[in-house]
Design an enzyme around this catalytic site. Structure first.
Site, PDB file in Angstrom:
ATOM      1  N   ASP A   1      -2.885   7.870   3.550  1.00 24.58           N
ATOM      2  CA  ASP A   1      -2.188   8.354   2.336  1.00 24.58           C
ATOM      3  C   ASP A   1      -1.865   9.842   2.508  1.00 24.58           C
ATOM      4  O   ASP A   1      -2.323  10.477   3.457  1.00 24.58           O
ATOM      5  CB  ASP A   1      -3.064   8.105   1.079  1.00 24.58           C
ATOM      6  CG  ASP A   1      -4.378   8.902   1.096  1.00 24.58           C
ATOM      7  OD1 ASP A   1      -5.454   8.295   0.945  1.00 24.58           O
ATOM      8  OD2 ASP A   1      -4.324  10.145   1.276  1.00 24.58           O
TER       9      ASP A   1
ATOM     10  N   ALA B   1     -17.224  12.051  -4.454  1.00 19.77           N
ATOM     11  CA  ALA B   1     -16.547  13.169  -3.783  1.00 19.77           C
ATOM     12  C   ALA B   1     -16.028  14.204  -4.791  1.00 19.77           C
ATOM     13  O   ALA B   1     -16.094  15.408  -4.522  1.00 19.77           O
ATOM     14  CB  ALA B   1     -15.389  12.638  -2.947  1.00 19.77           C
TER      15      ALA B   1
ATOM     16  N   THR C   1     -16.658   8.443   4.407  1.00 13.80           N
ATOM     17  CA  THR C   1     -16.383   7.419   5.418  1.00 13.80           C
ATOM     18  C   THR C   1     -17.657   6.664   5.758  1.00 13.80           C
ATOM     19  O   THR C   1     -18.753   7.215   5.768  1.00 13.80           O
ATOM     20  CB  THR C   1     -15.745   8.018   6.698  1.00 13.80           C
ATOM     21  OG1 THR C   1     -15.495   6.977   7.640  1.00 13.80           O
ATOM     22  CG2 THR C   1     -16.614   9.081   7.325  1.00 13.80           C
ATOM     23  N   SER C   2     -17.485   5.378   6.054  1.00 17.47           N
ATOM     24  CA  SER C   2     -18.643   4.502   6.289  1.00 17.47           C
ATOM     25  C   SER C   2     -19.167   4.639   7.709  1.00 17.47           C
ATOM     26  O   SER C   2     -20.220   4.097   8.046  1.00 17.47           O
ATOM     27  CB  SER C   2     -18.231   3.039   6.043  1.00 17.47           C
ATOM     28  OG  SER C   2     -17.181   2.690   6.950  1.00 17.47           O
TER      29      SER C   2
ATOM     30  N   LEU D   1     -20.735   8.813  -0.962  1.00 14.33           N
ATOM     31  CA  LEU D   1     -21.301   8.193  -2.173  1.00 14.33           C
ATOM     32  C   LEU D   1     -22.653   7.562  -1.880  1.00 14.33           C
ATOM     33  O   LEU D   1     -23.556   7.571  -2.697  1.00 14.33           O
ATOM     34  CB  LEU D   1     -20.326   7.114  -2.693  1.00 14.33           C
ATOM     35  CG  LEU D   1     -20.685   6.493  -4.048  1.00 14.33           C
ATOM     36  CD1 LEU D   1     -20.612   7.548  -5.148  1.00 14.33           C
ATOM     37  CD2 LEU D   1     -19.748   5.333  -4.375  1.00 14.33           C
TER      38      LEU D   1
ATOM     39  N   HIS E   1      -5.040   8.324  12.258  1.00 15.69           N
ATOM     40  CA  HIS E   1      -4.666   6.905  12.189  1.00 15.69           C
ATOM     41  C   HIS E   1      -3.265   6.709  11.630  1.00 15.69           C
ATOM     42  O   HIS E   1      -2.935   5.615  11.177  1.00 15.69           O
ATOM     43  CB  HIS E   1      -5.694   6.125  11.357  1.00 15.69           C
ATOM     44  CG  HIS E   1      -7.015   6.006  12.058  1.00 15.69           C
ATOM     45  ND1 HIS E   1      -8.179   5.694  11.407  1.00 15.69           N
ATOM     46  CD2 HIS E   1      -7.357   6.169  13.353  1.00 15.69           C
ATOM     47  CE1 HIS E   1      -9.188   5.655  12.270  1.00 15.69           C
ATOM     48  NE2 HIS E   1      -8.705   5.962  13.470  1.00 15.69           N
TER      49      HIS E   1
ATOM     50  N   ARG F   1       0.832  -1.217   0.000  1.00 17.04           N
ATOM     51  CA  ARG F   1       0.000   0.000   0.000  1.00 17.04           C
ATOM     52  C   ARG F   1       0.863   1.262   0.000  1.00 17.04           C
ATOM     53  O   ARG F   1       0.520   2.261  -0.626  1.00 17.04           O
ATOM     54  CB  ARG F   1      -0.942  -0.030   1.199  1.00 17.04           C
ATOM     55  CG  ARG F   1      -2.029  -1.100   1.066  1.00 17.04           C
ATOM     56  CD  ARG F   1      -2.776  -1.303   2.367  1.00 17.04           C
ATOM     57  NE  ARG F   1      -3.518  -0.113   2.746  1.00 17.04           N
ATOM     58  CZ  ARG F   1      -3.908   0.119   4.006  1.00 17.04           C
ATOM     59  NH1 ARG F   1      -3.592  -0.727   4.969  1.00 17.04           N
ATOM     60  NH2 ARG F   1      -4.593   1.214   4.293  1.00 17.04           N
TER      61      ARG F   1
END
Ligand code: BV8
Length: 235
Positions: A97, A222, A179-180, A205, A112, A58
């Site tokens: 990221d 977004a 974010t969920s 979304l 995080h 990643r």
């Protein structure tokens, strides 16, 4: 209500259109492991090579991606809002990221952690790191082969929580983007913001686990709904 201070929480959905997998996409797709099973201290103790491979892959992947129009719009708000409204914008991101920064945002808090930082478990030093860690390179400060991803795993304490709650106390508007609402304590920020008197807006979304807590939810990608919202805020 006159809006001065804005706290924005972002998740994987803000980087999705840059080609970085969200957890809903990556979960379970990665070598048949759920992210919750790989992103934990126990997993790292049990199989450090597996966890290093997960993060090396990643860390390399994000360096091939570019910020998208949502990152750019948030950076514009970050730059122009203080002049327009005399208030602050803080971007609290769950993402590891660096696309907010590469998109030009200055006031970013990675609760995080970050892919591009290595953290030495022997001497606690942190180093900018763009390469792999699975070959156990020596810590640049103490030479111990004890570098780990500087990422907050499940069961570990998120970074700078006191700064986040201080900003929520001053916030007139709390905006959650991409974010969920599945992971705490980030998923609880909307409730704290409401209790502290802020208006709450969700840009996502699809509806999330937290949608019921928001005064307003706008649905769409977004790269479309974030620039539209920033244009509205900057008039
Ligand atoms: C802690 C870094 C104590 C690693 C991450 C039982 C009940 C409640 C809580 C718990 C529980 N058991 C354990 C817990 C606590 C646990 C937790 O919440 N577990 C969950 C699974 C239930 N939390 C922790 O362990 C945290 N630590 O609690 O310590 C404490 C608490 C308070 C104060 C002090 C101490 C630490 C959690 C951090 C884990 N690390 N990331 C890495 O990246 O590898 S979590 C990771 O997943 C993300 O960082 C994020 O936080 C989380 C969810 O990801 P999202 O960003 O939301 O992405 P997701 O894929 O889920 O959703 C994407 C969304 O985008 C979707 O809604 C989608 O519709 C939308 N979208 C997609 N495309 C687009 C889009 N939107 C717009 N445009 C698009 N194009």
């Amino acid at each position: 209500m006159h809006v001065r201070n804005i706290v924005i929480l972002t998740g994987a959905g803000v980087s999705a259109e840059s080609g970085i997998d969200t957890f809903r996409d990556a979960g379970g797709l990665w070598e048949q492991h759920r992210v919750e099973d790989v992103a934990t201290p126990e997993a790292f103790a049990r199989d450090p090579d597996l966890v290093h491979r997960f993060y090396d892959m990643r860390r390399a992947a994000i360096q091939t991606k570019q910020p998208n129009a949502a990152h750019a719009a948030l950076a514009r708000l970050d730059r122009e809002w203080p002049k327009k409204a005399g208030g602050e914008v803080l971007i609290v991101t769950q993402n590891v990221d660096d696309l907010h920064e590469r998109g030009g945002a200055l006031n970013v808090l990675h609760m995080h952690g970050e892919h591009l930082t290595a953290w030495c478990a022997a001497c606690d030093a942190r180093h900018r790191w763009t390469g792999p860690l699975s070959h156990r390179p020596p810590c640049p400060a103490c030479a111990a082969p004890a570098l780990r991803p500087d990422v907050v795993w499940f069961g570990e304490v998120p970074y700078r929580m006191d700064e986040i709650f201080a900003a929520l106390r001053e916030a007139d508007l709390f905006v959650s983007i991409g974010t969920s609402g599945a992971v705490y304590p980030a998923a609880g920020f909307v409730r704290a913001a409401r209790d502290l008197g802020a208006r709450t807006l969700e840009l996502n979304l699809e509806r999330s686990q937290g949608s019921a807590w928001f005064d307003e939810t706008r649905l769409g990608p977004a790269t479309e709904i974030v620039p539209a919202w920033v244009d509205e805020m900057l008039g």
